[in-house]
Design an enzyme around this catalytic site. Sequence first.
Site, PDB file in Angstrom:
ATOM      1  N   GLU A  17       2.394  -4.049  15.613  1.00 46.59           N
ATOM      2  CA  GLU A  17       3.842  -4.187  15.524  1.00 46.59           C
ATOM      3  C   GLU A  17       4.495  -3.650  16.790  1.00 46.59           C
ATOM      4  OE1 GLU A  17       5.302  -5.657  13.048  1.00 46.59           O
ATOM      5  OE2 GLU A  17       3.642  -5.774  11.619  1.00 46.59           O
ATOM      6  N   GLY A  33      -3.156 -10.576   8.256  1.00 47.95           N
ATOM      7  CA  GLY A  33      -2.793 -11.966   8.523  1.00 47.95           C
ATOM      8  C   GLY A  33      -2.332 -12.655   7.255  1.00 47.95           C
ATOM      9  N   GLY A  36      -6.613  -6.574   3.558  1.00 50.01           N
ATOM     10  CA  GLY A  36      -6.243  -7.987   3.619  1.00 50.01           C
ATOM     11  C   GLY A  36      -6.996  -8.864   2.642  1.00 50.01           C
ATOM     12  N   ILE A  77     -10.244  -9.075   2.170  1.00 46.00           N
ATOM     13  CA  ILE A  77     -11.559  -8.606   1.728  1.00 46.00           C
ATOM     14  C   ILE A  77     -11.487  -8.220   0.252  1.00 46.00           C
ATOM     15  CG2 ILE A  77     -13.392  -6.914   2.072  1.00 46.00           C
ATOM     16  CD1 ILE A  77     -12.363  -6.534   4.920  1.00 46.00           C
ATOM     17  N   LYS A  80      -4.197   3.443   2.315  1.00 48.29           N
ATOM     18  CA  LYS A  80      -5.261   2.604   1.763  1.00 48.29           C
ATOM     19  C   LYS A  80      -6.394   3.429   1.156  1.00 48.29           C
ATOM     20  CE  LYS A  80      -4.184  -1.176   4.942  1.00 48.29           C
ATOM     21  NZ  LYS A  80      -4.551  -1.877   6.194  1.00 48.29           N
ATOM     22  N   GLY A 113      -0.389 -10.051  18.504  1.00 46.16           N
ATOM     23  CA  GLY A 113       0.145  -9.997  17.145  1.00 46.16           C
ATOM     24  C   GLY A 113      -0.630  -9.092  16.213  1.00 46.16           C
ATOM     25  N   ASP A 152      -1.137   4.167   7.878  1.00 52.03           N
ATOM     26  CA  ASP A 152      -1.513   2.949   7.163  1.00 52.03           C
ATOM     27  C   ASP A 152      -2.881   3.120   6.504  1.00 52.03           C
ATOM     28  OD1 ASP A 152      -1.219  -0.178   6.809  1.00 52.03           O
ATOM     29  OD2 ASP A 152      -3.201   0.137   7.685  1.00 52.03           O
ATOM     30  N   GLU A 159      -4.939  -6.204  -5.175  1.00 52.46           N
ATOM     31  CA  GLU A 159      -6.070  -6.452  -4.278  1.00 52.46           C
ATOM     32  C   GLU A 159      -5.642  -6.559  -2.819  1.00 52.46           C
ATOM     33  OE1 GLU A 159      -9.540  -6.375  -3.112  1.00 52.46           O
ATOM     34  OE2 GLU A 159      -9.670  -6.953  -5.217  1.00 52.46           O
ATOM     35  N   LYS A 168       0.812  -1.218   0.000  1.00 46.57           N
ATOM     36  CA  LYS A 168       0.000   0.000   0.000  1.00 46.57           C
ATOM     37  C   LYS A 168       0.841   1.262   0.000  1.00 46.57           C
ATOM     38  CE  LYS A 168      -0.494  -0.970   4.896  1.00 46.57           C
ATOM     39  NZ  LYS A 168       0.087  -2.310   4.751  1.00 46.57           N
TER      40      LYS A 168
END
Length: 438
Positions: A194, A308, A138, A140, A209, A191, A205, A133, A109
Site C-alpha cells: 500500500e 489479490g 488470501g 490458501i 492473522k 501493487g 497485519d 477463511e 482480520k
Amino acid sequence: MTTVSDTPALKIALLGGGTVGSQVARILIEDAESLTERLGAELQLTRILVRNPQATRDYQLPDEYYSDDADEVLEGADIVVELMGGVERTRELVLQSIEQGSNVVTGNKALLATHGNELYEAAADAGVQLSFEASVAGGIPILRPLRDSLSGDKVTRIMGIVNGTTNYILDQMDTTGAYFNDALAEAQRLGFAEADPSADVDGDDAAAKIAILAHLAFHAPFSLDEVYTQGIGEVSEMDHTAAATAGYVIKLLAIAEELDDPNGVVLRVHPTLLPRDHPLASVRGAYNAVFVEAENAQELMFYGPGAGGPPTASAVMGDVMSIAKRKLRGGPGRTHTARRDLQALEIGESITRYMVVIRAADASGVLAKVAGTFAEHQVSIKSMNQTLDEASTEEDKTALLAFITHRAKESQLAQTLKATEALEEVREVLSVMRVEGK
C-alpha cells in the site's frame, strides 16, 4: 435481481465493493448458472453497500445494485459478505447482521483479531454461522483444515509467512541485494504494498492473522494485543549477509506455539532466520505459506497466493457455498467459541535459537571472553563466524562476531546480552534475530 422460478434462492448482501468485493460480485453474477447447478439453489446478489454508489469499480454492475444505506442492503439477507474493512463500524454491521439472523462471511482480520470472541459468541447465541477463511493468507485454504481436518489431532505449533509485502521485500534483499527502501518502492509499484505500508512492514497485519490461526489451532481465545510484534524495518543488509554466510534466509514469521511449562501459548511475529532447506525458506515473492506441526499428522505446509482479488474471492466463495449448503439442509450454523482456558504467555517464555552479531575489539582472547559470558548464562553457542568490520580504524581495530546459539529461553538470552554489552571489549550488539528450524 430476479430468481429462477421453482429454484430455491438465497439472498446475498455484499458489504464493500473494492478489489475483493468486486471479484465476489463478478463470481456471483458470471458463474451464477454453475453455482446453482452445484448448490441446487440460486445465490442471489441483492445489494452492495458502498460509500459512493456512483463510483466506477473493477467490476461494474448496474446502478441499482449499489447503495450507501446499510439497513436497506442488510434487509432480508440470508448471507452477509463483509469485505469493507475497518473495525468499529464493521463490528456494528456484523452484529446487526447476526442479530437479524443472517449468516456472515468476512475477510476482515483486524476485526476478528480485535472483536473475534464477541462476534463468535454472538453468532453462537443467534444460531448463525460466522466464517472467515479469507481473513488469513488470501486464497490458501488453511482455516478449514485447522478447524476440521486437524480437529482430532493436537496442533503444537504454527509458523507462517502470512504477509506478501514483507516476504517480497525480504526476498528481494536476499536474492538481489536490494536495499530495504528500494525493495519497498518496487513492491508498491507492483501493487504488493500500500501507499502506507506500515501495517505490513511493522508486522501488525501478520499479528492479526496469527491471533486468528491460534484461536482455531488451540481452541482458545486470543487477541491482537497478546501477540509480540516486531516488524522488518530494522533488518539491514548486514543481517542478510550474516544470515547467508551461516546458511540461512530471513523471513517475517508469525508463530504460535503451545508450551507445557508454563502452560499456555506464545504468539509472536518477528524477522526470523530459517535454514535454506526448510520448506518455508523457498517461499518467494509475495506468496504466503503456513507450516503446521501436529502430534500425529506431524508436519504440513499450505502454500499459495496470499492476497489479490481473485484468490481472496475464491476463499470467500468457499465460505459462502459451505454456509449455503448447511442452510439448505436446515442445519444450525457452526460455531467457533473457545473451549479451552489457555493463556497467552509473554515472549520471555519462548524457547528458540538466536543469531547475535557483535562488534568487538579485534584482539586476542575477546572471542573466548564473549563465549564464556554466553556459557555463564546457560546460552550455548552452536557456531560462530568472524569477519572484518568495515567501520574498523587503526586507532580502534574491531571485528564482527556472528554467533548462532542452541535453543534457549528468551529471558536467558536477554540476561546474556546485558552481560555481553557490559564487557569492555564489546563495542556494540548490532543485531539479534531468532532462528527457527532444525
